[in-house]
Write a protein that holds these residues in place. Structure first.
Motif, PDB file in Angstrom:
ATOM      1  N   THR A   1     -66.619  73.303 -65.037  1.00  0.00           N
ATOM      2  CA  THR A   1     -67.841  73.453 -65.823  1.00  0.00           C
ATOM      3  C   THR A   1     -68.894  72.545 -65.203  1.00  0.00           C
ATOM      4  O   THR A   1     -68.675  71.347 -65.057  1.00  0.00           O
ATOM      5  N   THR A   2     -70.014  73.140 -64.814  1.00  0.00           N
ATOM      6  CA  THR A   2     -71.058  72.385 -64.115  1.00  0.00           C
ATOM      7  C   THR A   2     -72.434  72.811 -64.592  1.00  0.00           C
ATOM      8  O   THR A   2     -72.577  73.783 -65.333  1.00  0.00           O
ATOM      9  N   ASP A   3     -73.429  72.083 -64.110  1.00  0.00           N
ATOM     10  CA  ASP A   3     -74.795  72.532 -64.332  1.00  0.00           C
ATOM     11  C   ASP A   3     -75.068  73.672 -63.346  1.00  0.00           C
ATOM     12  O   ASP A   3     -74.197  74.066 -62.584  1.00  0.00           O
ATOM     13  N   SER A   4     -76.269  74.185 -63.357  1.00  0.00           N
ATOM     14  CA  SER A   4     -76.584  75.307 -62.480  1.00  0.00           C
ATOM     15  C   SER A   4     -77.355  74.871 -61.238  1.00  0.00           C
ATOM     16  O   SER A   4     -78.061  75.670 -60.633  1.00  0.00           O
ATOM     17  N   GLY A   5     -77.205  73.608 -60.858  1.00  0.00           N
ATOM     18  CA  GLY A   5     -77.870  73.112 -59.658  1.00  0.00           C
ATOM     19  C   GLY A   5     -77.389  73.866 -58.426  1.00  0.00           C
ATOM     20  O   GLY A   5     -76.201  74.180 -58.300  1.00  0.00           O
ATOM     21  N   SER A   6     -78.301  74.160 -57.536  1.00  0.00           N
ATOM     22  CA  SER A   6     -77.951  74.958 -56.354  1.00  0.00           C
ATOM     23  C   SER A   6     -76.872  74.267 -55.514  1.00  0.00           C
ATOM     24  O   SER A   6     -76.019  74.942 -54.929  1.00  0.00           O
ATOM     25  N   ASN A   7     -76.864  72.930 -55.495  1.00  0.00           N
ATOM     26  CA  ASN A   7     -75.834  72.229 -54.717  1.00  0.00           C
ATOM     27  C   ASN A   7     -74.445  72.394 -55.344  1.00  0.00           C
ATOM     28  O   ASN A   7     -73.447  72.525 -54.644  1.00  0.00           O
ATOM     29  N   MET A   8     -74.370  72.410 -56.672  1.00  0.00           N
ATOM     30  CA  MET A   8     -73.085  72.627 -57.348  1.00  0.00           C
ATOM     31  C   MET A   8     -72.613  74.068 -57.186  1.00  0.00           C
ATOM     32  O   MET A   8     -71.430  74.322 -56.966  1.00  0.00           O
ATOM     33  N   ILE A   9     -73.526  74.999 -57.298  1.00  0.00           N
ATOM     34  CA  ILE A   9     -73.169  76.413 -57.118  1.00  0.00           C
ATOM     35  C   ILE A   9     -72.626  76.629 -55.710  1.00  0.00           C
ATOM     36  O   ILE A   9     -71.614  77.296 -55.515  1.00  0.00           O
ATOM     37  N   LYS A  10     -73.293  76.024 -54.720  1.00  0.00           N
ATOM     38  CA  LYS A  10     -72.824  76.163 -53.343  1.00  0.00           C
ATOM     39  C   LYS A  10     -71.452  75.506 -53.158  1.00  0.00           C
ATOM     40  O   LYS A  10     -70.579  76.069 -52.501  1.00  0.00           O
ATOM     41  N   ALA A  11     -71.260  74.325 -53.719  1.00  0.00           N
ATOM     42  CA  ALA A  11     -69.972  73.630 -53.599  1.00  0.00           C
ATOM     43  C   ALA A  11     -68.841  74.489 -54.153  1.00  0.00           C
ATOM     44  O   ALA A  11     -67.774  74.607 -53.544  1.00  0.00           O
ATOM     45  N   LEU A  12     -69.069  75.087 -55.303  1.00  0.00           N
ATOM     46  CA  LEU A  12     -68.027  75.918 -55.910  1.00  0.00           C
ATOM     47  C   LEU A  12     -67.831  77.226 -55.148  1.00  0.00           C
ATOM     48  O   LEU A  12     -66.724  77.760 -55.090  1.00  0.00           O
ATOM     49  N   ARG A  13     -68.886  77.731 -54.539  1.00  0.00           N
ATOM     50  CA  ARG A  13     -68.734  78.924 -53.689  1.00  0.00           C
ATOM     51  C   ARG A  13     -67.895  78.577 -52.461  1.00  0.00           C
ATOM     52  O   ARG A  13     -67.028  79.344 -52.047  1.00  0.00           O
ATOM     53  N   LEU A  14     -68.132  77.392 -51.891  1.00  0.00           N
ATOM     54  CA  LEU A  14     -67.376  76.962 -50.712  1.00  0.00           C
ATOM     55  C   LEU A  14     -65.896  76.736 -51.036  1.00  0.00           C
ATOM     56  O   LEU A  14     -65.020  77.048 -50.230  1.00  0.00           O
ATOM     57  N   THR A  15     -65.615  76.181 -52.205  1.00  0.00           N
ATOM     58  CA  THR A  15     -64.222  75.926 -52.591  1.00  0.00           C
ATOM     59  C   THR A  15     -63.548  77.174 -53.149  1.00  0.00           C
ATOM     60  O   THR A  15     -62.329  77.222 -53.252  1.00  0.00           O
ATOM     61  N   GLU A  16     -64.371  78.155 -53.511  1.00  0.00           N
ATOM     62  CA  GLU A  16     -63.883  79.395 -54.140  1.00  0.00           C
ATOM     63  C   GLU A  16     -63.188  79.111 -55.472  1.00  0.00           C
ATOM     64  O   GLU A  16     -62.258  79.797 -55.869  1.00  0.00           O
ATOM     65  N   TRP A  17     -63.655  78.077 -56.173  1.00  0.00           N
ATOM     66  CA  TRP A  17     -63.107  77.735 -57.483  1.00  0.00           C
ATOM     67  C   TRP A  17     -63.877  78.485 -58.561  1.00  0.00           C
ATOM     68  O   TRP A  17     -65.094  78.662 -58.469  1.00  0.00           O
ATOM     69  N   PRO A  18     -63.186  78.901 -59.613  1.00  0.00           N
ATOM     70  CA  PRO A  18     -63.891  79.551 -60.723  1.00  0.00           C
ATOM     71  C   PRO A  18     -64.766  78.530 -61.441  1.00  0.00           C
ATOM     72  O   PRO A  18     -64.418  77.357 -61.520  1.00  0.00           O
ATOM     73  N   ASN A  19     -65.904  78.993 -61.931  1.00  0.00           N
ATOM     74  CA  ASN A  19     -66.783  78.058 -62.631  1.00  0.00           C
ATOM     75  C   ASN A  19     -67.393  78.696 -63.863  1.00  0.00           C
ATOM     76  O   ASN A  19     -67.455  79.912 -63.995  1.00  0.00           O
ATOM     77  N   LEU A  20     -67.814  77.836 -64.758  1.00  0.00           N
ATOM     78  CA  LEU A  20     -68.458  78.228 -65.993  1.00  0.00           C
ATOM     79  C   LEU A  20     -69.663  77.327 -66.159  1.00  0.00           C
ATOM     80  O   LEU A  20     -69.537  76.101 -66.090  1.00  0.00           O
ATOM     81  N   GLN A  21     -70.818  77.940 -66.356  1.00  0.00           N
ATOM     82  CA  GLN A  21     -72.023  77.137 -66.525  1.00  0.00           C
ATOM     83  C   GLN A  21     -71.944  76.384 -67.848  1.00  0.00           C
ATOM     84  O   GLN A  21     -71.454  76.902 -68.848  1.00  0.00           O
TER      85      GLN A  21
END
Length: 77
Positions: free
Chosen positions: A39-59
Protein backbone atom coordinates in the motif's frame (compact mmCIF):
# COMPACT_ATOMS: atom_id res chain seq x y z
CA UNK A 1 1.78 -3.19 10.26
CA UNK A 2 5.06 -1.40 9.67
CA UNK A 3 8.07 -3.69 9.86
CA UNK A 4 10.71 -1.14 9.02
CA UNK A 5 11.32 2.50 8.24
CA UNK A 6 14.40 3.33 6.20
CA UNK A 7 16.30 6.49 5.43
CA UNK A 8 17.09 6.98 1.73
CA UNK A 9 20.11 9.29 1.48
CA UNK A 10 20.11 9.04 -2.33
CA UNK A 11 17.65 10.32 -4.91
CA UNK A 12 14.18 8.85 -4.57
CA UNK A 13 14.13 7.24 -8.00
CA UNK A 14 11.99 4.23 -8.75
CA UNK A 15 15.10 2.09 -9.14
CA UNK A 16 16.58 3.06 -5.76
CA UNK A 17 13.24 2.62 -3.98
CA UNK A 18 12.71 -0.78 -5.64
CA UNK A 19 16.13 -1.93 -4.43
CA UNK A 20 15.40 -0.62 -0.93
CA UNK A 21 12.09 -2.48 -0.82
CA UNK A 22 13.73 -5.71 -1.97
CA UNK A 23 16.53 -5.26 0.60
CA UNK A 24 13.94 -4.72 3.35
CA UNK A 25 12.10 -7.93 2.51
CA UNK A 26 15.38 -9.84 2.45
CA UNK A 27 16.48 -8.42 5.82
CA UNK A 28 13.25 -9.75 7.36
CA UNK A 29 13.69 -13.07 5.53
CA UNK A 30 10.37 -12.57 3.75
CA UNK A 31 9.84 -14.09 0.31
CA UNK A 32 8.61 -11.93 -2.55
CA UNK A 33 6.25 -14.68 -3.70
CA UNK A 34 4.48 -14.45 -0.30
CA UNK A 35 3.87 -10.71 -0.63
CA UNK A 36 0.16 -10.02 -0.88
CA UNK A 37 0.13 -6.29 -1.56
CA UNK A 38 2.03 -3.05 -1.02
CA UNK A 39 0.00 0.00 0.00
CA UNK A 40 1.60 3.24 -1.16
CA UNK A 41 0.88 6.76 -2.24
CA UNK A 42 0.51 7.45 -5.94
CA UNK A 43 3.90 9.12 -6.36
CA UNK A 44 5.43 8.36 -9.73
CA UNK A 45 8.61 7.05 -8.05
CA UNK A 46 6.61 4.54 -5.98
CA UNK A 47 4.55 3.44 -8.97
CA UNK A 48 7.75 2.88 -10.93
CA UNK A 49 9.39 0.97 -8.05
CA UNK A 50 6.43 -1.39 -7.81
CA UNK A 51 6.35 -1.82 -11.59
CA UNK A 52 10.05 -2.75 -11.51
CA UNK A 53 9.54 -5.27 -8.69
CA UNK A 54 6.30 -6.52 -10.26
CA UNK A 55 4.71 -6.48 -6.79
CA UNK A 56 0.95 -6.03 -6.44
CA UNK A 57 -0.04 -2.67 -5.04
CA UNK A 58 -3.03 -0.86 -3.65
CA UNK A 59 -3.25 2.90 -3.56
CA UNK A 60 -3.64 4.34 -0.07
CA UNK A 61 -7.35 4.85 0.68
CA UNK A 62 -6.66 7.92 2.81
CA UNK A 63 -4.75 9.66 0.06
CA UNK A 64 -7.32 8.72 -2.59
CA UNK A 65 -10.13 10.01 -0.40
CA UNK A 66 -8.28 13.28 0.25
CA UNK A 67 -7.60 13.82 -3.47
CA UNK A 68 -11.27 13.29 -4.32
CA UNK A 69 -12.35 15.64 -1.53
CA UNK A 70 -9.98 18.37 -2.79
CA UNK A 71 -11.22 17.88 -6.36
CA UNK A 72 -14.84 18.17 -5.19
CA UNK A 73 -14.10 21.34 -3.21
CA UNK A 74 -12.45 22.97 -6.24
CA UNK A 75 -15.28 21.96 -8.57
CA UNK A 76 -17.98 23.52 -6.38
CA UNK A 77 -16.37 26.98 -6.18
Amino acid sequence: MCLQTSYFPDDHTGEIIAQGLQDSLASWKLREDSLVCMTTDSGSNMIKALRLTEWPNLQCFGQTSQCHHEWYERSTD
